[in-house]
Motif scaffolding. Structure first.
Motif, PDB file in Angstrom:
ATOM      1  N   ASP A 302       0.832  -1.211   0.000  1.00 18.71           N
ATOM      2  CA  ASP A 302       0.000   0.000   0.000  1.00 18.71           C
ATOM      3  C   ASP A 302       0.862   1.255   0.000  1.00 18.71           C
ATOM      4  OD1 ASP A 302      -2.449  -1.228  -0.057  1.00 18.71           O
ATOM      5  OD2 ASP A 302      -2.887  -0.974   2.063  1.00 18.71           O
ATOM      6  N   PHE A 303       1.896   1.252   0.839  1.00 21.67           N
ATOM      7  CA  PHE A 303       2.774   2.434   0.931  1.00 21.67           C
ATOM      8  C   PHE A 303       3.424   2.712  -0.428  1.00 21.67           C
ATOM      9  CE2 PHE A 303       3.484   0.867   5.522  1.00 21.67           C
ATOM     10  CZ  PHE A 303       2.332   1.502   5.949  1.00 21.67           C
ATOM     11  N   TYR A 304       3.864   1.649  -1.086  1.00 27.33           N
ATOM     12  CA  TYR A 304       4.471   1.799  -2.409  1.00 27.33           C
ATOM     13  C   TYR A 304       3.455   2.292  -3.439  1.00 27.33           C
ATOM     14  CZ  TYR A 304       8.625  -0.918  -0.952  1.00 27.33           C
ATOM     15  OH  TYR A 304       9.770  -1.362  -0.342  1.00 27.33           O
ATOM     16  N   SER A 305       2.200   1.892  -3.256  1.00 30.72           N
ATOM     17  CA  SER A 305       1.179   2.153  -4.273  1.00 30.72           C
ATOM     18  C   SER A 305       0.541   3.526  -4.158  1.00 30.72           C
ATOM     19  CB  SER A 305       0.082   1.077  -4.187  1.00 30.72           C
ATOM     20  OG  SER A 305       0.628  -0.212  -4.387  1.00 30.72           O
ATOM     21  N   PHE A 329      -0.652  11.135   4.387  1.00 27.47           N
ATOM     22  CA  PHE A 329       0.703  11.169   4.932  1.00 27.47           C
ATOM     23  C   PHE A 329       1.012   9.973   5.829  1.00 27.47           C
ATOM     24  CE2 PHE A 329      -0.159  15.579   3.745  1.00 27.47           C
ATOM     25  CZ  PHE A 329       0.902  15.765   2.864  1.00 27.47           C
ATOM     26  N   ILE A 330      -0.007   9.199   6.183  1.00 32.23           N
ATOM     27  CA  ILE A 330       0.265   7.906   6.816  1.00 32.23           C
ATOM     28  C   ILE A 330       1.063   7.062   5.830  1.00 32.23           C
ATOM     29  CG2 ILE A 330      -0.762   5.761   7.646  1.00 32.23           C
ATOM     30  CD1 ILE A 330      -1.196   7.934   9.638  1.00 32.23           C
ATOM     31  N   SER A 331       0.610   7.048   4.580  1.00 33.68           N
ATOM     32  CA  SER A 331       1.298   6.269   3.543  1.00 33.68           C
ATOM     33  C   SER A 331       2.642   6.882   3.166  1.00 33.68           C
ATOM     34  CB  SER A 331       0.419   6.168   2.288  1.00 33.68           C
ATOM     35  OG  SER A 331      -0.700   5.360   2.522  1.00 33.68           O
ATOM     36  N   ILE A 332       2.655   8.193   2.969  1.00 36.45           N
ATOM     37  CA  ILE A 332       3.877   8.840   2.488  1.00 36.45           C
ATOM     38  C   ILE A 332       4.993   8.757   3.524  1.00 36.45           C
ATOM     39  CG2 ILE A 332       4.882  11.068   1.844  1.00 36.45           C
ATOM     40  CD1 ILE A 332       2.224  11.731   0.500  1.00 36.45           C
ATOM     41  N   LYS A 333       4.670   9.018   4.786  1.00 33.04           N
ATOM     42  CA  LYS A 333       5.703   8.946   5.832  1.00 33.04           C
ATOM     43  C   LYS A 333       6.240   7.524   5.980  1.00 33.04           C
ATOM     44  CE  LYS A 333       3.344  10.995   9.133  1.00 33.04           C
ATOM     45  NZ  LYS A 333       3.035  11.559  10.464  1.00 33.04           N
ATOM     46  N   ALA A 334       5.343   6.543   5.882  1.00 39.24           N
ATOM     47  CA  ALA A 334       5.786   5.151   5.998  1.00 39.24           C
ATOM     48  C   ALA A 334       6.649   4.762   4.798  1.00 39.24           C
ATOM     49  CB  ALA A 334       4.582   4.228   6.104  1.00 39.24           C
ATOM     50  N   ARG A 335       6.278   5.243   3.610  1.00 36.41           N
ATOM     51  CA  ARG A 335       7.085   4.942   2.419  1.00 36.41           C
ATOM     52  C   ARG A 335       8.467   5.591   2.524  1.00 36.41           C
ATOM     53  NH1 ARG A 335       4.108   6.814  -2.457  1.00 36.41           N
ATOM     54  NH2 ARG A 335       4.929   8.872  -1.923  1.00 36.41           N
TER      55      ARG A 335
END
Length: 690
Positions: A302-305, A329-335
């Protein structure tokens, strides 16, 4: 056969056969891409398991609809149309790009199946696609680089803006299609000069324009341009391929598999750990997510996507009222964290550190209402609720529970309800019913076909007890034989689970399941969407569960319930979709049909309705949590109803009713706006023999 220009496979560059470069470029490009992908997959290999290959037929259809068909893209019309143009163009041009790569090695190569008339038709189609992609890329670059829609903005606390990367990728796309136009256009121009009949080119396409512009150019220039455009295309193509996994455009590669691997069961929270039975949870050493490798491999995917489109945050009610949460930004920060600790160059350096405090904050994770607006909007089905719940499980496991939530959680553990009230008072609301409406009580040994599962707030809150009485009268009017569990009923635990208290939820589920099975009922009805969701999606082995709105509509259609005309024609009603009835369980039409069955009732839909409904802000235990926010979600919702021309807000959830009634007071609209539950409104309009 005479050729107008020397092909890349037969050309020489500075005394070196060009075919050598034609072979080296793809070999090096594929090797580099393989290495990069292997490095990117490294954290997924270390991640927790996550079974995602069940129901393959449904997954394939979903991928075709949402990933290939881009079904959700037009929800943001301009951006969606541009994305569809780019995506569709790329799908068509992919065969052309592969063909070009091989043409440099094998002169005159034709992709199998694209010979003859089929090949001519494809040639026209790919020229159209290339032109459309060029136009879309230029428009998108101008829109992203100059006009900059608000949802693309990146606050300083979240890192750098991604506009430059987006524009750079659009420039690469522009270069790719332009090179193809120049490659073919130069050949056509040379063919015309030599009197050779060129293949048909559709007028006004990029290739047609290029051929006409170069119609009188020197043959030497055309030859050099032909070869130069070819190799520039190949270099950019493989550079682009290797660049994609470096940032947010990784979604170009991962989005299709991410949609195929989507969560298939809505409304349910993932288990604490896949493969571990609920009865063995106490054997686990740790609960939830604490470090990065505690995420499942699918959630890392998910983070990559994440395409960084901002749609999730744009629809997020917590973000709208300035709570410290933006799903994007949950996804972006984790990525970013993943890219930093699992780099392309160098060794992997995973850190055994808590994610809470390093990249996420406690307030950020507790701010989520689990309404599901972010997931309903995401074009590539990135999941947020399961991640947030897992992070909460980790915090609860470490004793990091907000002070305001500790008391209600302990009360649920002790008394089965968040107020800590006596169990025997659960059924006291029955006393307000007329004698003609009998509510059987299983705790007293009564028997009935149907269970009315009341849940905590409707049982104990004085105002919400009116919903319970209205529901009971509706069931009686429909001739339904029903009863309640009374003191044997516990809180459904829907919010308990979503707040990370997994063991408490398991206890509540176990006790409720046992009592429901002992009652011998054949079906269950509830007026609380949160209870409906838990019983339907989180419990196992229960009879069919129905929300009261479904019961009403079914019995109105059968004629068992008859409704009298609305009394006050000046009232305009707007239905507010509760998150756990609508987005999580796809029940949108039944409540509306029930309202429309009242003769003379005027109903309007708010701008944000159905799967875009705006959360009231207080589902379940959120009533006890006091987040940092600039304005209440409920106030925004009331203003939406007012803007739609309504003066009565109808909902079908006790939690929504609490928040909306309170929001009307906060907004200073008492006397101008009213909130009412669907059951109350229907009960007022029942035609009975009493």
């Amino acid at each position: 056969m005479e050729t107008a220009l020397i092909s890349p496979a037969n050309a020489w560059i500075m005394g070196i056969p060009a075919v050598i470069f034609s072979v080296l470029i793809p070999i090096l490009g594929v090797a580099a891409f393989t290495y990069i992908i292997a490095k990117r997959l490294a954290p997924l290999v270390r991640a927790k398991s996550d079974p995602r290959l069940d129901r393959p037929d449904e997954r394939l259809m979903a991928m075709i609809k949402y990933a290939v068909g881009q079904y959700r893209q037009p929800r943001y019309m301009m951006a969606g149309v541009l994305h569809i143009m780019l995506f569709a163009g790329f799908m068509i041009l992919s065969l052309r790009s592969i063909t070009l790569v091989v043409m440099g090695i094998a002169d005159g190569f034709v992709m199998p199946g694209l010979g003859g008339m089929t090949g001519h038709a494809y040639s026209v189609l790919k020229d159209i696609a290339a032109t459309v992609v060029l136009i879309a890329a230029v428009v998108a670059a101008v829109r992203r680089g100059i006009f900059k829609p608000d949802r693309y903005a990146v606050p300083k606390k979240y890192g750098k803006d991604h506009t430059s990367e987006a524009v750079f990728v659009l420039m690469l796309i522009t270069t790719l299609v332009t090179c193809d136009m120049l490659f073919e256009g130069s050949l056509v121009a040379a063919q015309v000069q030599k009197g050779i009949q060129p293949e048909f080119i559709l007028p006004v396409t990029g290739t047609w324009i290029a051929a006409n512009v170069m119609g009188s150019s020197d043959m030497g220039f055309l030859q050099n341009l032909h070869i130069g455009a070819y190799f520039l295309h190949n270099l950019v193509f493989f550079f682009f391929l290797c660049f994609l996994p470096m940032g947010k455009h990784f979604h170009v590669i991962t989005s299709l598999p991410n949609v195929f691997l989507m969560k298939m069961k809505k409304g349910a929270i993932k288990p604490v750990q896949w493969g571990v039975d609920d009865s063995k949870l106490d054997e686990l050493k740790s609960f939830g997510i604490k470090k990065f490798e505690d995420f499942t491999w699918k959630h890392m995917l998910d983070f990559y996507s994440c395409a960084d489109c901002g749609r999730c945050s744009d629809q997020c009610p917590a973000n709208a009222v300035k709570r410290p949460l933006s799903p994007r930004f949950i996804s972006i920060k984790a990525r970013d964290y993943c890219f930093k600790n699992y780099p392309i160059k160098g060794d992997m350096t995973p850190k055994d550190e808590s994610l809470i405090g390093s990249i996420f904050t406690e307030d950020e994770i507790w701010s989520c209402t689990t309404c599901g607006a972010c997931e309903a909007e995401c074009p590539i089905f990135i999941e947020y609720i399961d991640k947030i719940v897992d992070l909460r499980r980790g915090m609860v496991d470490e004793g990091m529970v907000p002070q305001s939530l500790q008391k209600p959680l302990k009360a649920i553990e002790k008394r089965g309800n968040p107020w800590g009230k006596m169990e025997k008072k659960r059924s006291e609301w029955v006393k307000g019913l007329p004698e003609t409406c009998e509510v059987k009580q299983f705790e007293k040994g009564d028997e009935a076909e149907t269970l009315y599962f009341v849940d905590s707030i409707t049982s104990y809150d004085d105002r919400m007890q009116l919903i319970a009485r209205a529901t009971a009268r509706i069931l009686c009017a429909a001739g339904i034989d029903f009863g309640i569990l009374g003191k044997d009923e516990k809180d459904s635990g829907n919010e308990v689970r979503r707040f990370g208290e997994e063991m408490l939820f398991q206890d509540l589920k176990s006790q409720n399941t046992e009592m429901i099975k002992e009652s011998g009922v054949k079906n269950i009805i509830t007026s609380d969407p949160h209870a409906f969701n838990a019983l339907k999606n989180e419990y196992e082995g229960l009879p069919p569960v129905e929300h009261i709105s479904q019961t009403i509509t079914r019995n109105v259609k059968s004629g068992k319930l008859q409704l009298k005309p609305v009394e006050d024609l000046s009232r305009v009603y707007a239905y507010h979709d509760p998150c756990y009835l609508g987005r999580h369980n796809d029940i949108y039409d039944d409540p509306r049909e029930a309202l429309d069955a009242i003769p003379g009732l005027r109903r309007v839909d708010m701008l944000k309705s159905r799967d875009r409904s705006f959360c009231c802000g207080g589902g379940g235990l959120m009533l006890f949590y006091e987040p940092e926010e600039e304005q209440r979600m409920g106030v925004l919702r009331v203003n939406m109803a007012r803007k739609a021309g309504a003066n009565v807000i109808v909902t079908a959830c006790p939690f929504c009713l609490v928040n909306i009634e309170d929001a009307i007071k906060v907004a200073g609209l008492e006397g101008q706006m009213e909130a009412i539950d669907l059951s109350e409104l229907i009960e007022r309009h029942l035609i009975t023999e009493e």
